[in-house]
Design a protein around this motif. Sequence first.
Motif, mmCIF file in Angstrom:
data_model
loop_
_atom_site.group_PDB
_atom_site.id
_atom_site.type_symbol
_atom_site.label_atom_id
_atom_site.label_comp_id
_atom_site.label_asym_id
_atom_site.label_seq_id
_atom_site.Cartn_x
_atom_site.Cartn_y
_atom_site.Cartn_z
ATOM 1 N N VAL A 359 51.928 26.172 19.909
ATOM 2 C CA VAL A 359 52.861 26.709 18.927
ATOM 3 C C VAL A 359 52.930 28.218 19.106
ATOM 4 N N ASP A 360 54.088 28.707 19.520
ATOM 5 C CA ASP A 360 54.346 30.138 19.681
ATOM 6 C C ASP A 360 53.235 30.833 20.475
ATOM 7 N N VAL A 372 55.900 22.937 24.043
ATOM 8 C CA VAL A 372 55.829 24.284 23.481
ATOM 9 C C VAL A 372 56.871 24.379 22.372
ATOM 10 N N LEU A 373 56.426 24.833 21.202
ATOM 11 C CA LEU A 373 57.317 25.001 20.053
ATOM 12 C C LEU A 373 57.419 26.480 19.718
ATOM 13 N N PHE A 374 58.669 26.979 19.655
ATOM 14 C CA PHE A 374 58.921 28.362 19.278
ATOM 15 C C PHE A 374 59.588 28.387 17.904
ATOM 16 N N VAL A 383 58.133 31.642 27.795
ATOM 17 C CA VAL A 383 58.952 30.525 28.266
ATOM 18 C C VAL A 383 58.362 29.973 29.556
ATOM 19 N N PRO A 384 58.099 28.661 29.633
ATOM 20 C CA PRO A 384 57.571 28.085 30.878
ATOM 21 C C PRO A 384 58.544 28.267 32.035
ATOM 22 N N LYS A 390 57.010 19.407 33.621
ATOM 23 C CA LYS A 390 56.487 18.468 32.627
ATOM 24 C C LYS A 390 56.483 19.050 31.223
ATOM 25 N N CYS A 391 56.600 20.361 31.101
ATOM 26 C CA CYS A 391 56.531 21.016 29.797
ATOM 27 C C CYS A 391 57.893 20.960 29.108
ATOM 28 N N LYS A 392 57.900 20.488 27.867
ATOM 29 C CA LYS A 392 59.119 20.415 27.065
ATOM 30 C C LYS A 392 59.129 21.557 26.055
ATOM 31 N N MET A 393 60.293 22.171 25.892
ATOM 32 C CA MET A 393 60.425 23.304 24.978
ATOM 33 C C MET A 393 61.272 22.914 23.777
ATOM 34 N N TYR A 394 60.868 23.413 22.614
ATOM 35 C CA TYR A 394 61.594 23.170 21.373
ATOM 36 C C TYR A 394 61.690 24.478 20.597
#
Length: 429
Positions: A359-360, A372-374, A383-384, A390-394
Amino acid sequence: MSGDCVQYEGALVEIDCSVLGIYRGVIDRIDERDQSVAIRNPSKDGKKLVHPEVVIAAADIANIRFVNKLSGSPVLKERSSPSCGGRSPLKTPRLDKDGQRVQRQRTISNSFSTSRARRDKECFGGASDEVSLQEDFDFEKNLELFNKEKVFAEINRAHAGENVIRLTDCNVRKEKKYRHDENVIANSDKVVRRDDQKRHNIVLFNVDSGSKVPAVARSTRDAILSEAIRRGLSIDCLREATARNICSLILQQNNRNTVVFVVSPEKVSAPLNISLCGTTAARQLAGGKVPNIYVMTTRSVTAEDAAFRTELELAELAGVQVVDASHPPTSAVDIVVGCSLHPYLDQCGKRAWTTVLLVDPPFYSPNLANIVLFPLLPLLSSVPTEKDAKCKMYIGDLAVPAKLYKSKAEVDAEGLYPQDGFIARIKRA
């Protein structure tokens, strides 16, 4: 009618009318007054006409050929009809043997009609087969000639192995099977593509809906949150909204029997204390949503950490287990939520069955997180990379007014988040 004209009645003739065509039929009568000849059972250019009789003016006749043994041609004198003002009538009524009126077709016998007919033929071609137009079209018979299955099979064979999207592919609905503990209605993903345009410290991402998801510097995002707090949005509201976004992501995961929150009671100067948000999320998940919830602190909580101690006590009342980082849970962990960086996250990242949710994060850690949650907006420093597929961003909605995005970051916030939820997934192109 003179005797010379009567002798030609009943003769089979072909009358060449130049651009009007060649008429063939049996002479019915010759009218010397109208300067016309009437033929019955007529045909034009080899096609039988629907009219029983045709009247042809002498001015339109270029040549007459007798088909039977009769020879010669009648002499038709030029004489105008007083009732027509010098023109031959278009149609002349005639009574048959039963006294019924028979419709006749008569050609126009002046230079205007001839030139007009010539223009019509040059523009539209020859006359259509009027006999064939009277017949009904057999649709069923013609449809049987088209084998739809055979045609589509040939099309599929022609495009076999090609990456071709056809209209029929869109009509095929692929049903998805869900687990008993999986949400049927999920938040729709928003595809994001990188845009090379940069304004100040903002990098824009294109969303398919047309909106923009900006990756900004931490100072820019803190400026938006600080302005929201100054205008009346409390820190507690921002913390509860961030905790709600964390819970939404956890509840979307299939395996969530045991969840561990890694937090740090350190004080921060930023508007959002992510560790405090994680503790609040653990309290919100308690009560049956997740069977086993742990809050693991990186150090002991002292009397100076009043706000953090209060939130931990509320979490314990809800059924959350508070442990120290020196004694982590021994049971299998399904999800570990990193609200603060700690070596325990690296240990969990090496386990294939454990999902690591950051988280952040303050910076990007390669191949560490699965999710990863922003809060609010993604950060440039965290940012990846594109290699970390494989990393998902939200991004999470904190209910900050859209005008603050515009005034502080020059960002249009309309459509950033889905209408049926509070988190939106962002992807690289």
